[in-house]
Design an enzyme around this catalytic site. Structure first.
Site, mmCIF file in Angstrom:
data_model
loop_
_atom_site.group_PDB
_atom_site.id
_atom_site.type_symbol
_atom_site.label_atom_id
_atom_site.label_comp_id
_atom_site.label_asym_id
_atom_site.label_seq_id
_atom_site.Cartn_x
_atom_site.Cartn_y
_atom_site.Cartn_z
ATOM 1 N N ARG A 101 0.760 4.505 0.394
ATOM 2 C CA ARG A 101 0.823 5.628 1.334
ATOM 3 C C ARG A 101 1.403 5.246 2.685
ATOM 4 O O ARG A 101 1.607 6.114 3.530
ATOM 5 C CB ARG A 101 -0.592 6.187 1.513
ATOM 6 N N ARG A 159 -3.157 4.605 -2.389
ATOM 7 C CA ARG A 159 -2.961 3.308 -1.747
ATOM 8 C C ARG A 159 -2.632 2.203 -2.744
ATOM 9 O O ARG A 159 -1.826 1.318 -2.489
ATOM 10 C CB ARG A 159 -4.264 2.959 -1.003
ATOM 11 N N HIS A 181 0.853 -1.194 0.000
ATOM 12 C CA HIS A 181 0.000 0.000 0.000
ATOM 13 C C HIS A 181 0.886 1.241 0.000
ATOM 14 O O HIS A 181 1.665 1.474 0.929
ATOM 15 C CB HIS A 181 -0.919 0.001 1.225
ATOM 16 N N TYR A 183 -12.565 -7.114 10.120
ATOM 17 C CA TYR A 183 -13.707 -7.626 9.361
ATOM 18 C C TYR A 183 -13.166 -8.525 8.259
ATOM 19 O O TYR A 183 -11.957 -8.620 8.051
ATOM 20 C CB TYR A 183 -14.548 -6.474 8.773
ATOM 21 N N GLU A 196 0.410 -4.506 11.247
ATOM 22 C CA GLU A 196 0.029 -3.085 11.174
ATOM 23 C C GLU A 196 0.858 -2.328 12.200
ATOM 24 O O GLU A 196 0.721 -2.538 13.403
ATOM 25 C CB GLU A 196 -1.471 -2.914 11.475
ATOM 26 N N HIS A 248 2.479 -3.243 7.120
ATOM 27 C CA HIS A 248 1.448 -2.258 6.783
ATOM 28 C C HIS A 248 1.394 -1.181 7.854
ATOM 29 O O HIS A 248 1.979 -1.319 8.918
ATOM 30 C CB HIS A 248 0.079 -2.939 6.660
ATOM 31 N N SER A 249 0.662 -0.111 7.546
ATOM 32 C CA SER A 249 0.474 0.964 8.496
ATOM 33 C C SER A 249 -0.961 1.457 8.329
ATOM 34 O O SER A 249 -1.369 1.718 7.204
ATOM 35 C CB SER A 249 1.471 2.083 8.192
ATOM 36 N N ARG A 304 -5.579 -7.297 -2.052
ATOM 37 C CA ARG A 304 -6.825 -8.007 -2.370
ATOM 38 C C ARG A 304 -6.650 -8.800 -3.667
ATOM 39 O O ARG A 304 -7.594 -9.375 -4.168
ATOM 40 C CB ARG A 304 -7.994 -7.019 -2.559
#
Ligand SMILES: *[C@@H]1O[C@H](CO)[C@@H](O)[C@H](O)[C@H]1NC(C)=O
Ligand SMILES: *[C@@H]1O[C@H](CO)[C@@H](O)[C@H](O)[C@H]1NC(C)=O
Ligand SMILES: *[C@@H]1O[C@H](CO)[C@@H](O)[C@H](O)[C@H]1NC(C)=O
Length: 423
Positions: free
Chosen positions: A185, A237, A183, A364, A386, A309-310, A257
């Protein structure tokens, strides 16, 4: 001549302005609701982050969402109808992006890297990161092999390093695979990847970690998106690909994804304009095919995969598509807790405590993720990590880079020791 110079200047000015103007008047709201409702928002809104129910005061999932001025009333009405509570957190996102840019300008970002070293007080661009990797390969030829497995959609080299004291020839050694910046950003993630390389190769802290393990590290999976987020749109992103028959307005695929695990089973990800667009086919993105091929090549020995990730301070494990656990669910949890505990020892007081859990239960359902696909093809320990965002999210000011790279390294080292204890 003069005219073309003027045109160029105007173009440049337009670009610089566009970086902020796009988000002028955009506001960030914290919205609370049942996980299903929050998950459903992801297809239509920019969910900057989601806070697990375990941490939220309302006992529900909370998400930070970006609302453009023109859509704001519509969404607030929707939240009211769904009885989701909300509060405004940021009045004007453009101000925050302006502040961040000013801070980066005051550090060395605009300048070039100083000699062969790299520092942990600023963010580097694609070229500087790739140059640094090549220099490491030249400086430490016995330990570091720089690989050029393929190009991004726009033709940038996606490099990765293999780190080994045995040239990847000792087939008994487990392999740990780490990737970053799927991602665009999430700028802190390549910095963490570079710091891990540094601790394994330059400022060696523990010989066992390379004598008894091999490492594969991909610091910049999505260089097109990363550069675009630096020069054009800080909130970018996805990748930068244009789908066959797609429009100019909705470029790019969410790399996380795009993996072939329950791909195409979520309606939420099928819209090219969505931030979580899964792409026209599994592995449609050249960047994601690079990750896939690296995983497959190392599958026999791969023991752990971590995708950086962040943000959100979480270790998330499979299965994210339905919330059930893989057969080694308990071990996944134990290893995650080891890593999180090591990080907590160095963490800032204001940081949220780490949460370790199943991705679908903590947040989710998600489909087509690297964490689930790598677990499904047989890597035993796979995580989405994360990193912390404090009050800034992924718009993390550069003065926090050093803190996060150091504490995260301790977590990664604890994970590596856990792997060593099993093999
Ligand atoms: C997640 O997926 C499972 C299995 O398909 C389903 O039962 C559950 O309701 C989903 N959860 C949410 C929050 O959508
Ligand atoms: C490396 O491994 C050896 C053998 O297991 C152990 O005795 C030693 O303490 C380890 N070194 C570090 C720095 O963990
Ligand atoms: C949940 O998904 C996993 C794959 O991610 C699958 O192996 C498992 O059977 C699914 N469980 C249920 C109850 O659908």
């Amino acid at each position: 001549m003069a005219r073309s110079v003027l045109c160029l200047l105007l173009l440049a000015a337009a670009h610089v302005q566009g970086r902020h103007e796009k988000y002028e008047g955009h506001q960030l709201y914290r919205v609370a609701g049942p996980a299903q409702e929050i998950g459903a928002l992801e297809a239509h809104l920019d969910i900057i982050s989601a806070i697990p129910a375990a941490r939220s005061t309302s006992g529900q999932l909370e998400a930070l969402v970006r609302l453009a001025q023109e859509d704001k009333q519509k969404w607030l009405l929707y939240f009211d109808q769904k009885q989701m509570s909300y509060t405004k957190i940021v009045d004007n996102l453009a101000d925050i992006i302006r502040d961040e840019e000013a801070k980066i300008k005051r550090t060395k970002y605009a300048a070039k890297r100083n000699g062969k070293s790299i520092s942990w007080d600023t963010y580097y661009g694609y070229e500087e990161i790739n140059d640094y990797l090549d220099e490491l390969g030249e400086q430490y030829p016995d330990m570091v092999t720089v690989m050029n497995p393929g190009l991004s959609y726009e033709g940038r080299q996606i490099k990765y390093v293999r780190i080994s004291t045995t040239r990847f020839e000792d087939l008994r050694k487990p392999v740990i695979i780490i990737d970053a910046c799927v991602h665009a950003r999430e700028w802190i993630t390549p910095a963490v990847a570079l710091y891990i390389i540094n601790q394994l190769v330059v400022d060696i802290v523990d010989n066992n970690l390379t004598e008894r393990l091999d490492w594969v590290i991909i610091p910049l999976v999505n260089p097109d998106g990363y550069e675009y987020s630096i020069t054009q749109d800080r909130m970018w992103r996805k990748t930068r690909s244009k789908a066959p028959g797609g429009t100019e307005e909705c470029l790019g695929v969410d790399g996380n994804r795009n993996f072939d695990h329950y791909w195409g089973t979520s309606a939420a990800s099928a819209d090219p304009c969505s931030l979580i667009y899964e792409g026209p086919a599994p592995f449609s993105e050249p960047e994601i095919r690079v990750v896939r091929d690296v995983i497959v090549q190392n599958l026999d020995r791969a023991a752990m995969y971590i995708s950086l990730h962040s943000y959100g301070s979480m270790f998330l494990y499979a299965w994210g598509n339905n919330g059930t656990l893989p057969s080694n669910g308990l071990a996944l949890h134990v290893a995650g807790v080891r890593m999180a505990t090591a990080i907590e020892e160095l963490a800032l007081e204001k940081a949220d405590p780490y949460i370790v859990g199943n991705a679908a239960n903590v947040l989710y359902n998600t489909t087509g993720t690297s964490r689930d696909w790598t677990r499904a093809v047989g890597i035993p320990f796979t995580y989405t990590l994360e990193l912390p965002g404090y009050e800034y999210g992924f718009l993390l000011p550069p003065e926090y880079i050093e803190q996060i790279v150091k504490e995260t390294w301790d977590g990664i080292a604890a994970g590596a020791h856990y792997i060593l204890s099993l093999y």
